[in-house]
Design a protein around this motif. Structure first.
Motif, PDB file in Angstrom:
ATOM      1  N   VAL A  55       0.859  -1.395  -0.082  1.00 54.64           N
ATOM      2  CA  VAL A  55       0.008  -0.188   0.083  1.00 54.64           C
ATOM      3  C   VAL A  55       0.714   1.191  -0.168  1.00 54.64           C
ATOM      4  CG1 VAL A  55      -0.013   0.047   2.481  1.00 54.64           C
ATOM      5  CG2 VAL A  55      -1.779   1.162   1.176  1.00 54.64           C
ATOM      6  N   CYS A  56       0.406   2.318  -0.477  1.00 52.66           N
ATOM      7  CA  CYS A  56       1.322   3.617  -0.957  1.00 52.66           C
ATOM      8  C   CYS A  56       0.687   4.757  -0.390  1.00 52.66           C
ATOM      9  CB  CYS A  56       1.707   3.770  -2.394  1.00 52.66           C
ATOM     10  SG  CYS A  56       2.769   5.187  -2.634  1.00 52.66           S
ATOM     11  N   GLY A  57       1.420   5.489   0.461  1.00 53.48           N
ATOM     12  CA  GLY A  57       0.658   6.925   0.730  1.00 53.48           C
ATOM     13  C   GLY A  57       1.984   7.757   1.056  1.00 53.48           C
ATOM     14  N   ARG A  58       1.859   9.114   1.098  1.00 55.12           N
ATOM     15  CA  ARG A  58       2.898   9.741   1.388  1.00 55.12           C
ATOM     16  C   ARG A  58       3.719  10.079   2.806  1.00 55.12           C
ATOM     17  NH1 ARG A  58       1.195  15.406  -1.628  1.00 55.12           N
ATOM     18  NH2 ARG A  58      -0.936  14.884  -0.643  1.00 55.12           N
ATOM     19  N   ASP A  59       2.674   9.719   3.718  1.00 53.23           N
ATOM     20  CA  ASP A  59       3.365   9.880   5.158  1.00 53.23           C
ATOM     21  C   ASP A  59       3.648   8.298   5.448  1.00 53.23           C
ATOM     22  OD1 ASP A  59       3.162   9.491   8.047  1.00 53.23           O
ATOM     23  OD2 ASP A  59       2.284  11.468   8.033  1.00 53.23           O
ATOM     24  N   GLY A  60       5.142   8.234   5.718  1.00 51.89           N
ATOM     25  CA  GLY A  60       5.259   6.826   5.798  1.00 51.89           C
ATOM     26  C   GLY A  60       5.147   6.003   7.178  1.00 51.89           C
ATOM     27  N   GLN A  61       4.952   7.062   8.207  1.00 49.87           N
ATOM     28  CA  GLN A  61       4.222   6.355   9.554  1.00 49.87           C
ATOM     29  C   GLN A  61       2.807   5.948   9.288  1.00 49.87           C
ATOM     30  OE1 GLN A  61       4.985   8.988  12.863  1.00 49.87           O
ATOM     31  NE2 GLN A  61       4.097   7.727  14.249  1.00 49.87           N
ATOM     32  N   ALA A  62       1.981   6.773   8.843  1.00 53.76           N
ATOM     33  CA  ALA A  62       0.806   6.602   8.672  1.00 53.76           C
ATOM     34  C   ALA A  62       0.480   5.400   7.659  1.00 53.76           C
ATOM     35  CB  ALA A  62      -0.046   7.893   8.133  1.00 53.76           C
ATOM     36  N   VAL A  63       1.107   5.660   6.572  1.00 50.62           N
ATOM     37  CA  VAL A  63       0.974   4.235   5.503  1.00 50.62           C
ATOM     38  C   VAL A  63       1.180   3.019   6.113  1.00 50.62           C
ATOM     39  CG1 VAL A  63       3.031   4.295   4.256  1.00 50.62           C
ATOM     40  CG2 VAL A  63       0.880   3.732   3.434  1.00 50.62           C
ATOM     41  N   THR A  77       6.105   5.093   0.026  1.00 55.29           N
ATOM     42  CA  THR A  77       5.738   6.458  -0.019  1.00 55.29           C
ATOM     43  C   THR A  77       5.829   7.080  -1.334  1.00 55.29           C
ATOM     44  OG1 THR A  77       7.924   7.073   0.656  1.00 55.29           O
ATOM     45  CG2 THR A  77       6.434   6.739   2.422  1.00 55.29           C
ATOM     46  N   ASP A  78       6.185   6.175  -2.439  1.00 57.43           N
ATOM     47  CA  ASP A  78       6.218   6.909  -3.882  1.00 57.43           C
ATOM     48  C   ASP A  78       5.408   5.802  -4.475  1.00 57.43           C
ATOM     49  OD1 ASP A  78       6.927   7.531  -6.369  1.00 57.43           O
ATOM     50  OD2 ASP A  78       8.956   7.877  -5.692  1.00 57.43           O
ATOM     51  N   TRP A  79       4.324   6.364  -5.324  1.00 56.36           N
ATOM     52  CA  TRP A  79       3.454   5.461  -6.197  1.00 56.36           C
ATOM     53  C   TRP A  79       4.243   4.877  -7.377  1.00 56.36           C
ATOM     54  CZ3 TRP A  79       3.034   6.859 -11.271  1.00 56.36           C
ATOM     55  CH2 TRP A  79       2.942   8.274 -11.436  1.00 56.36           C
ATOM     56  N   ARG A  80       5.220   5.577  -7.517  1.00 52.54           N
ATOM     57  CA  ARG A  80       6.127   5.115  -8.739  1.00 52.54           C
ATOM     58  C   ARG A  80       6.990   3.597  -8.393  1.00 52.54           C
ATOM     59  NH1 ARG A  80       5.998  10.267  -8.797  1.00 52.54           N
ATOM     60  NH2 ARG A  80       5.610  11.279 -10.818  1.00 52.54           N
ATOM     61  N   ALA A  81       7.244   3.744  -7.240  1.00 57.88           N
ATOM     62  CA  ALA A  81       8.081   2.638  -6.605  1.00 57.88           C
ATOM     63  C   ALA A  81       7.085   1.356  -6.438  1.00 57.88           C
ATOM     64  CB  ALA A  81       8.720   2.842  -5.127  1.00 57.88           C
ATOM     65  N   LEU A  82       5.619   1.816  -5.828  1.00 58.97           N
ATOM     66  CA  LEU A  82       4.814   0.640  -5.929  1.00 58.97           C
ATOM     67  C   LEU A  82       4.353  -0.027  -7.178  1.00 58.97           C
ATOM     68  CD1 LEU A  82       1.491   0.346  -3.757  1.00 58.97           C
ATOM     69  CD2 LEU A  82       1.370   0.056  -6.240  1.00 58.97           C
ATOM     70  N   ILE A  83       4.304   0.963  -8.198  1.00 60.72           N
ATOM     71  CA  ILE A  83       4.326   0.253  -9.746  1.00 60.72           C
ATOM     72  C   ILE A  83       5.268  -0.503 -10.011  1.00 60.72           C
ATOM     73  CG2 ILE A  83       3.959   0.692 -12.000  1.00 60.72           C
ATOM     74  CD1 ILE A  83       2.142   3.286 -11.207  1.00 60.72           C
ATOM     75  N   ALA A  84       6.566  -0.074  -9.798  1.00 60.63           N
ATOM     76  CA  ALA A  84       7.624  -0.860 -10.158  1.00 60.63           C
ATOM     77  C   ALA A  84       8.025  -2.258  -9.527  1.00 60.63           C
ATOM     78  CB  ALA A  84       9.034   0.076  -9.966  1.00 60.63           C
ATOM     79  N   ARG A  85       7.192  -2.412  -8.533  1.00 56.52           N
ATOM     80  CA  ARG A  85       7.414  -3.718  -7.593  1.00 56.52           C
ATOM     81  C   ARG A  85       7.016  -5.182  -8.320  1.00 56.52           C
ATOM     82  NH1 ARG A  85       7.449  -3.181  -1.544  1.00 56.52           N
ATOM     83  NH2 ARG A  85       6.989  -5.376  -1.690  1.00 56.52           N
ATOM     84  N   ASP A  86       7.947  -6.188  -8.274  1.00 56.33           N
ATOM     85  CA  ASP A  86       7.723  -7.210  -9.031  1.00 56.33           C
ATOM     86  C   ASP A  86       6.309  -8.077  -8.622  1.00 56.33           C
ATOM     87  OD1 ASP A  86       9.690  -6.614 -10.836  1.00 56.33           O
ATOM     88  OD2 ASP A  86      11.166  -8.048  -9.881  1.00 56.33           O
ATOM     89  N   ASP A  87       6.132  -7.917  -7.003  1.00 55.03           N
ATOM     90  CA  ASP A  87       5.138  -8.618  -6.704  1.00 55.03           C
ATOM     91  C   ASP A  87       3.760  -7.686  -6.683  1.00 55.03           C
ATOM     92  OD1 ASP A  87       5.588  -6.492  -4.859  1.00 55.03           O
ATOM     93  OD2 ASP A  87       5.493  -7.646  -2.980  1.00 55.03           O
ATOM     94  N   VAL A  88       3.534  -6.821  -7.315  1.00 52.85           N
ATOM     95  CA  VAL A  88       2.466  -6.301  -7.933  1.00 52.85           C
ATOM     96  C   VAL A  88       2.108  -6.279  -8.881  1.00 52.85           C
ATOM     97  CG1 VAL A  88       1.410  -3.888  -7.975  1.00 52.85           C
ATOM     98  CG2 VAL A  88       2.593  -4.339  -5.879  1.00 52.85           C
ATOM     99  N   ASP A  89       0.851  -7.156  -9.372  1.00 51.74           N
ATOM    100  CA  ASP A  89       0.312  -7.394 -10.747  1.00 51.74           C
ATOM    101  C   ASP A  89      -0.708  -6.450 -11.086  1.00 51.74           C
ATOM    102  OD1 ASP A  89       1.981  -9.882 -10.986  1.00 51.74           O
ATOM    103  OD2 ASP A  89       0.390 -10.721  -9.199  1.00 51.74           O
ATOM    104  N   LEU A  90      -1.382  -5.868 -10.106  1.00 49.42           N
ATOM    105  CA  LEU A  90      -2.837  -5.024 -10.386  1.00 49.42           C
ATOM    106  C   LEU A  90      -2.307  -3.934  -9.245  1.00 49.42           C
ATOM    107  CD1 LEU A  90      -6.298  -6.231 -10.349  1.00 49.42           C
ATOM    108  CD2 LEU A  90      -5.687  -4.186  -8.783  1.00 49.42           C
ATOM    109  N   VAL A  91      -2.730  -2.539  -9.994  1.00 44.43           N
ATOM    110  CA  VAL A  91      -2.654  -1.286  -8.925  1.00 44.43           C
ATOM    111  C   VAL A  91      -4.006  -0.835  -8.929  1.00 44.43           C
ATOM    112  CG1 VAL A  91      -1.776   0.931  -9.125  1.00 44.43           C
ATOM    113  CG2 VAL A  91      -0.291  -0.774 -10.079  1.00 44.43           C
TER     114      VAL A  91
END
Length: 413
Positions: A55-63, A77-91
């Protein structure tokens, strides 16, 4: 379905292939989507196994706290990093509307499936670009869907099947309202939902998008013309001290409840929208979306009248559907209640015995189910980005019409 996912166990759930889900946005709608993803595999027998990868959000502690609360394996904390993850098939996109297009386009370009909350975008141009990208991605086996969750209420799904079966005959009228009251207080602060550059529009995009889609879904045809009025009743609201953007550090609505009085900012969206419409068949429609209906919390109601009968649905009684069969003798005809809890009703064979109702959160479980089944079957899910674009075009037409109808000069007595 991508690379191996963290924390998997060999042969888990009879060896079903995993579908790694990455969620962007973690406020109200992010929590609702989390509930759906966390629950769906335990309720429905699916060909793929949803995995809450990140899961992604800008506040590291809150997310991170949100990830722990809802069962997400990782936090970004960066949605681009989430999209780049190999374990994410669906955004799964649950952010304010101003970021929908950028995130969806990037996710599709990265080879991911996409679920995007409504409204699809903040403009027709953005929605058109997203739809083109989704259609290109579909040819590569990537699926895209818009999150109009009210289609997934069993009663509305049943209503759609009844209309499709011809039980109403030729459609004559559709009338639909969506009323809330959370902006009645003039001291409610200027959150992101009240700023056009972030939200796109006000009650029109937030509530109106739902009722336009639901009306078109139930009718089985598009709205082809509108005449509209919109109004902003409170044009200035307090800016929370230290949060002039109306967002918290996590990028979610900040109600400013703990802040002292602050300067005022301008509300740049509508508080209410009222419009009539015409369907492709010639059926007439009326729509009302407002955040100023005192005493109404989340009151969505729709009624369809046809030559052979009528259907009505009220979200505050979401396990019920009202049906009138006009072909019956008038002596004992009239609206009757259908309690939509039978195993033969949409989605309900996986839930509880008849008479045991479902709630709002189940619509997100059903949404996840439908998307997973579509991905596994390699078929386009509904509502598609093209459906979201059609809604966006109606909303744009409403704004255009309202702008033309905004000037009223009383005739002297």
């Amino acid at each position: 379905m991508g690379q191996p996912h963290q924390g998997e166990e060999a042969g888990a759930e009879a060896g079903k292939p995993p579908l790694g889900v990455g969620l962007i946005g973690y406020a109200f709608m992010g929590a609702a989507h989390s509930q759906g993803w966390r629950t769906v595999g335990h309720v429905f027998d699916l060909p793929l196994r949803p995995v809450l990868a990140a899961v992604c959000g800008r506040d590291g502690q809150a997310v991170r706290a949100m990830a722990d609360r809802h069962g997400w394996a990782a936090a970004e904390t960066d949605w681009r990093a989430l999209i780049a993850r190999d374990d994410v098939d669906l955004v799964d996109i649950c952010t304010p509307g101003d970021s929908h297009a950028e995130i969806a386009l990037a996710a599709l370009a990265a080879g991911k499936h996409v679920l995007c909350e409504k409204p699809l975008a903040n403009s027709v141009a953005e929605a058109e670009a997203m739809t083109r990208a989704a259609e290109d991605a579909a040819r590569r086996g990537q699926m895209s869907m818009v999150g109009f969750n009210y289609r997934r209420v069993p009663a509305t799904s049943l209503a759609r099947s009844m209309v499709a079966e011809g039980r109403l005959g030729a459609l004559r009228h559709v009338r639909v309202t969506y009323c809330q009251d959370w902006l009645v207080d003039r001291e409610f602060p200027l959150t992101w939902r009240l700023r056009r550059e972030l939200a796109g529009s006000g009650a029109l995009g937030d509530l109106g998008a739902h009722i336009v889609d639901l009306a078109q879904f139930l009718a089985g045809e598009p709205v082809t013309g509108v005449s509209a009025l919109t109004e902003t009743f409170v044009r200035e609201r307090p800016l929370p001290v230290g949060a002039s953007s109306g967002l918290s550090a996590a990028g979610v609505p900040d109600d400013g409840a703990d802040d002292p009085p602050a300067a005022l900012g301008t509300v740049t969206v509508d508080d209410a929208a009222l419009f009539t419409g015409r369907f492709a068949s010639g059926a007439l429609a009326s729509f009302e979306a407002t955040r100023f209906a005192t005493g109404r919390k989340n009151a969505l109601r729709i009624e369809l009248n046809g030559e052979r009968g009528s259907l009505a649905f009220d979200l505050e009684r979401l396990n019920e559907l009202s049906y009138h069969d006009h072909t019956e003798p008038g002596a004992y005809a009239g609206f009757r209640r259908i309690l939509v809890t039978e195993p033969g009703h949409p989605y309900l064979d996986a839930w509880w015995p008849p008479g045991h109702g479902l709630g709002y959160e189940h619509t997100f479980t059903h949404q996840a189910r439908d998307l997973v089944l579509a991905i596994a079957a390699d078929r386009p899910p509904l509502p598609s980005f093209a459906d979201g674009l059609q809604v966006q075009r109606v909303l744009a037409a409403v704004e255009e019409s309202a702008a033309k109808n905004s000037v009223y000069t009383p005739v002297p007595a």
